[in-house]
Design a protein around this motif. Structure first.
Motif, PDB file in Angstrom:
ATOM      1  N   GLU A 291      12.295  -0.245  13.071  1.00 15.82           N
ATOM      2  CA  GLU A 291      12.695   0.178  14.366  1.00 15.82           C
ATOM      3  C   GLU A 291      11.452  -0.023  15.423  1.00 15.82           C
ATOM      4  OE1 GLU A 291      14.893   4.212  14.729  1.00 15.82           O
ATOM      5  OE2 GLU A 291      14.555   4.135  12.448  1.00 15.82           O
ATOM      6  N   CYS A 292      10.354   0.615  14.772  1.00 23.94           N
ATOM      7  CA  CYS A 292       9.094   0.353  15.939  1.00 23.94           C
ATOM      8  C   CYS A 292       8.675  -1.167  16.103  1.00 23.94           C
ATOM      9  CB  CYS A 292       7.885   1.033  15.172  1.00 23.94           C
ATOM     10  SG  CYS A 292       7.909   2.872  15.249  1.00 23.94           S
ATOM     11  N   ARG A 293       9.004  -1.942  15.136  1.00 26.10           N
ATOM     12  CA  ARG A 293       8.593  -3.339  14.914  1.00 26.10           C
ATOM     13  C   ARG A 293       9.594  -3.877  16.165  1.00 26.10           C
ATOM     14  NH1 ARG A 293       5.488  -8.333  13.860  1.00 26.10           N
ATOM     15  NH2 ARG A 293       7.118  -9.640  14.764  1.00 26.10           N
ATOM     16  N   SER A 294      10.663  -3.729  16.001  1.00 26.47           N
ATOM     17  CA  SER A 294      11.873  -4.334  17.020  1.00 26.47           C
ATOM     18  C   SER A 294      11.748  -3.779  18.307  1.00 26.47           C
ATOM     19  CB  SER A 294      13.318  -4.320  16.282  1.00 26.47           C
ATOM     20  OG  SER A 294      13.753  -2.970  16.064  1.00 26.47           O
ATOM     21  N   CYS A 295      11.263  -2.419  18.218  1.00 32.09           N
ATOM     22  CA  CYS A 295      11.334  -1.792  19.622  1.00 32.09           C
ATOM     23  C   CYS A 295      10.244  -2.325  20.378  1.00 32.09           C
ATOM     24  CB  CYS A 295      11.111  -0.282  19.327  1.00 32.09           C
ATOM     25  SG  CYS A 295      10.375   0.550  20.747  1.00 32.09           S
ATOM     26  N   LEU A 296       9.087  -2.599  19.605  1.00 30.48           N
ATOM     27  CA  LEU A 296       7.977  -2.995  20.170  1.00 30.48           C
ATOM     28  C   LEU A 296       8.208  -4.648  20.687  1.00 30.48           C
ATOM     29  CD1 LEU A 296       4.875  -1.711  18.564  1.00 30.48           C
ATOM     30  CD2 LEU A 296       5.109  -1.596  21.093  1.00 30.48           C
ATOM     31  N   GLN A 297       8.845  -5.343  19.935  1.00 26.71           N
ATOM     32  CA  GLN A 297       9.198  -6.796  20.212  1.00 26.71           C
ATOM     33  C   GLN A 297       9.971  -6.777  21.720  1.00 26.71           C
ATOM     34  OE1 GLN A 297       9.596  -8.902  17.072  1.00 26.71           O
ATOM     35  NE2 GLN A 297      10.479 -10.661  17.670  1.00 26.71           N
ATOM     36  N   ARG A 298      10.910  -5.760  21.684  1.00 27.05           N
ATOM     37  CA  ARG A 298      11.722  -5.744  22.927  1.00 27.05           C
ATOM     38  C   ARG A 298      10.912  -5.395  24.156  1.00 27.05           C
ATOM     39  NH1 ARG A 298      14.699  -1.640  22.264  1.00 27.05           N
ATOM     40  NH2 ARG A 298      14.785  -1.467  19.981  1.00 27.05           N
ATOM     41  N   ARG A 299      10.089  -4.389  23.888  1.00 27.29           N
ATOM     42  CA  ARG A 299       9.061  -3.731  24.799  1.00 27.29           C
ATOM     43  C   ARG A 299       8.083  -4.892  25.371  1.00 27.29           C
ATOM     44  NH1 ARG A 299       8.422   1.732  25.711  1.00 27.29           N
ATOM     45  NH2 ARG A 299      10.159   3.094  24.471  1.00 27.29           N
ATOM     46  N   MET A 300       7.558  -5.566  24.494  1.00 28.87           N
ATOM     47  CA  MET A 300       6.609  -6.611  24.867  1.00 28.87           C
ATOM     48  C   MET A 300       7.238  -7.806  25.705  1.00 28.87           C
ATOM     49  SD  MET A 300       3.672  -5.782  23.990  1.00 28.87           S
ATOM     50  CE  MET A 300       4.231  -4.099  24.354  1.00 28.87           C
TER      51      MET A 300
ATOM     52  N   ILE B 288       4.430   9.715  20.026  1.00 25.06           N
ATOM     53  CA  ILE B 288       5.725   8.878  20.014  1.00 25.06           C
ATOM     54  C   ILE B 288       5.737   8.496  18.612  1.00 25.06           C
ATOM     55  CG2 ILE B 288       6.003   8.402  22.486  1.00 25.06           C
ATOM     56  CD1 ILE B 288       4.721   5.882  21.752  1.00 25.06           C
ATOM     57  N   CYS B 289       7.103   7.863  18.477  1.00 19.42           N
ATOM     58  CA  CYS B 289       7.500   7.052  17.051  1.00 19.42           C
ATOM     59  C   CYS B 289       7.198   8.010  16.039  1.00 19.42           C
ATOM     60  CB  CYS B 289       6.471   5.968  17.007  1.00 19.42           C
ATOM     61  SG  CYS B 289       6.774   4.793  18.282  1.00 19.42           S
ATOM     62  N   THR B 290       7.284   9.448  15.689  1.00 18.41           N
ATOM     63  CA  THR B 290       7.120  10.000  14.478  1.00 18.41           C
ATOM     64  C   THR B 290       8.511  10.047  13.777  1.00 18.41           C
ATOM     65  OG1 THR B 290       7.585  12.106  15.781  1.00 18.41           O
ATOM     66  CG2 THR B 290       5.134  11.427  15.538  1.00 18.41           C
ATOM     67  N   GLY B 291       9.346   9.641  14.729  1.00 18.39           N
ATOM     68  CA  GLY B 291      10.955   9.841  13.800  1.00 18.39           C
ATOM     69  C   GLY B 291      11.449   8.207  13.450  1.00 18.39           C
ATOM     70  N   ASP B 292      10.765   7.353  13.575  1.00 18.78           N
ATOM     71  CA  ASP B 292      11.097   6.142  13.675  1.00 18.78           C
ATOM     72  C   ASP B 292      10.598   5.312  12.268  1.00 18.78           C
ATOM     73  OD1 ASP B 292      12.473   5.843  16.104  1.00 18.78           O
ATOM     74  OD2 ASP B 292      10.588   6.681  16.826  1.00 18.78           O
ATOM     75  N   GLU B 293      11.527   4.601  11.695  1.00 19.64           N
ATOM     76  CA  GLU B 293      11.182   3.818  10.512  1.00 19.64           C
ATOM     77  C   GLU B 293      10.132   2.610  11.006  1.00 19.64           C
ATOM     78  OE1 GLU B 293      11.603   4.284   7.641  1.00 19.64           O
ATOM     79  OE2 GLU B 293      13.225   5.875   7.536  1.00 19.64           O
TER      80      GLU B 293
ATOM     81  N   GLY C  19       3.938   3.299  29.000  1.00 18.72           N
ATOM     82  CA  GLY C  19       2.275   2.956  28.652  1.00 18.72           C
ATOM     83  C   GLY C  19       1.969   1.470  27.901  1.00 18.72           C
ATOM     84  N   ARG C  20       2.572   1.330  27.025  1.00 24.72           N
ATOM     85  CA  ARG C  20       2.029   0.322  26.087  1.00 24.72           C
ATOM     86  C   ARG C  20       2.221  -1.023  26.895  1.00 24.72           C
ATOM     87  NH1 ARG C  20       4.790   2.028  20.764  1.00 24.72           N
ATOM     88  NH2 ARG C  20       6.246   2.611  22.217  1.00 24.72           N
ATOM     89  N   GLU C  21       3.625  -1.178  27.570  1.00 25.64           N
ATOM     90  CA  GLU C  21       3.870  -2.313  28.354  1.00 25.64           C
ATOM     91  C   GLU C  21       2.860  -2.561  29.415  1.00 25.64           C
ATOM     92  OE1 GLU C  21       5.789   0.010  27.349  1.00 25.64           O
ATOM     93  OE2 GLU C  21       7.925  -0.497  27.167  1.00 25.64           O
TER      94      GLU C  21
HETATM   95 FE1  FES Z   1       8.034   3.159  17.505  1.00 25.50          FE
HETATM   96 FE2  FES Z   1       9.314   2.062  19.809  1.00 25.50          FE
HETATM   97  S1  FES Z   1      10.123   3.494  18.387  1.00 25.50           S
HETATM   98  S2  FES Z   1       7.497   1.591  18.782  1.00 25.50           S
END
Ligand code: FES
Ligand code: 5AD
Length: 350
Positions: free
Chosen positions: A320-329, A312-317, A280-282
């Motif tokens: 992790e979210c920062r690098s996850c989003l970087q990849r997703r973008m 989403i993201c309730t278990g992620d540091e 969805g965010r992408e």
């Molecule tokens: Fe939080 Fe992907 S795990 S943005």
């Protein structure tokens, strides 16, 4: 419909009945045309750069009882928490290291934090991170309070209007809240010089195309710097638990419409959008959004800030979210930038 989309792009507005027609009558093909136009405008103003904000959900206590929201005061199953100033500052420290230059302090309407407390939070953050922007998202307050926060260093304020239709507003909220008051808060924030963000849920119970047309008309009138929209998602402990979730496709179309309305606006691809669809965010970015707001709250409280189910993201540091989003973008050709990402006013030709 294509003609309406062209007019919207040219004039950055439509009549309410035209908006309603667009919302109701778009074919798949029209929607793809809308997406192309919105993406083009986004590229023109922001290129492939995506701004990021570090979200700190610092309290889930709330004196309000909105029928859609998981942290409403009547939800006795919500496990309540508050972060201390030290907690908040350590979120900022981690966030700063990860490249965040905006911190969004969001919370329920929690009377335990006095104006002095909020001022102290703002001052402490600004003192330590003078190059960062502070966004507050703590609900309806008096003009005086908003003024004090501003003087203490707050730069921006998020307060979604939720719906610009009086009757619809009453169906989503108990009598203690009113659309009139909500709008007044937004006007007060503007007058005080905040960069103001508003927004609404797509597909909240009882919403019609006419409601959305009114939302868009109000947004046009307010001229906010930011507009946050996401699909309504039911929460199992609220009066709206049985209502269907909002439409993913319509949410994307609304982002595109908002991009055409506010070419230089800051439009987040929201967590709710990432919750309703794994990509969805992408998709939000591809339909004209240009901001992502990952969570910086300590993982131990994450699950407790549950406005809707399956967030989403309730278990992620944070990292992790920062690098996850970087990849997703990157998968949609975009790059997260380390910048405050302020709203830049732009004068359009008549
Ligand atoms: Fe939080 Fe992907 S795990 S943005
Ligand atoms: N589904 C989607 N969004 C929600 N919000 C609150 N509850 C829900 C829900 N059940 C949104 C509101 C609020 C923002 C912080 O989250 O629009 O302004």
């Amino acid at each position: 419909m294509k003609e309406l989309i062209d007019i919207l792009k040219r004039d950055r507005k439509l009549l309410p009945e035209e908006f309603a027609a667009l919302i109701n009558g778009m074919s798949e093909e029209d929607a793809l045309y809308l997406k192309e136009q919105a993406f083009q405008v986004k590229e023109q103003f922001f290129g492939n750069k995506v701004f990021t904000r570090g979200l700190i959900e610092f309290t889930n206590y709330c004196k309000n009882d909105c029928y859609y929201c998981g942290i409403r005061k009547s939800n006795v199953n919500a496990v309540r928490y508050r972060l201390t100033l030290e907690d908040i500052l350590s979120c900022c420290e981690e966030g700063y290291g990860l490249g965040f230059r905006t911190f969004v302090l969001q919370g329920g309407e929690d009377l335990r934090y006095s104006d002095e407390d909020i001022e102290q939070i703002c001052r402490s953050i600004k003192n330590k991170y003078p190059d960062c922007a502070i966004t507050l998202s703590i609900g309806e307050k008096s003009y005086e309070s908003y003024k004090r926060y501003k003087e203490a260093g707050a730069d921006r304020y998020l307060l979604r209007h939720e719906t610009a239709d009086e009757e619809h507003y009453r169906l989503l909220h108990p009598e203690s809240l009113s659309l009139k008051e909500r709008k007044q808060c937004l006007w007060n924030l503007k007058e005080l010089g905040y960069q103001v963000g508003t927004g609404f849920m797509v597909g909240s119970p009882f919403q019609t195309a006419e409601c959305i047309a009114k939302d868009l008309a109000f947004i046009k009138e307010l001229e906010p710097a930011m507009v946050g929209i996401g699909p309504f998602l039911p929460h199992h402990d609220t009066p709206f638990k049985e209502y269907p979730k909002g439409s993913y496709e319509l949410t994307l179309r609304m982002i595109a419409i908002l991009r055409l309305m506010i070419p230089n606006g800051l439009l987040p691809a929201t967590t709710a959008l990432g919750t309703i669809h794994p990509m969805g965010r992408e998709a939000g970015i591809s339909w004209g959004a240009n901001v992502v707001m990952p969570n910086l709250s300590p993982v131990r409280v994450r699950k407790k800030y549950e406005l809707y189910d399956n967030k989403i993201c309730t278990g992620d540091e944070a990292a992790e979210c920062r690098s996850c989003l970087q990849r997703r973008m990157l998968t949609v050709g975009h790059e997260i930038v380390t910048a405050r990402g302020d709203f830049i006013p732009y004068t359009f030709e008549a």
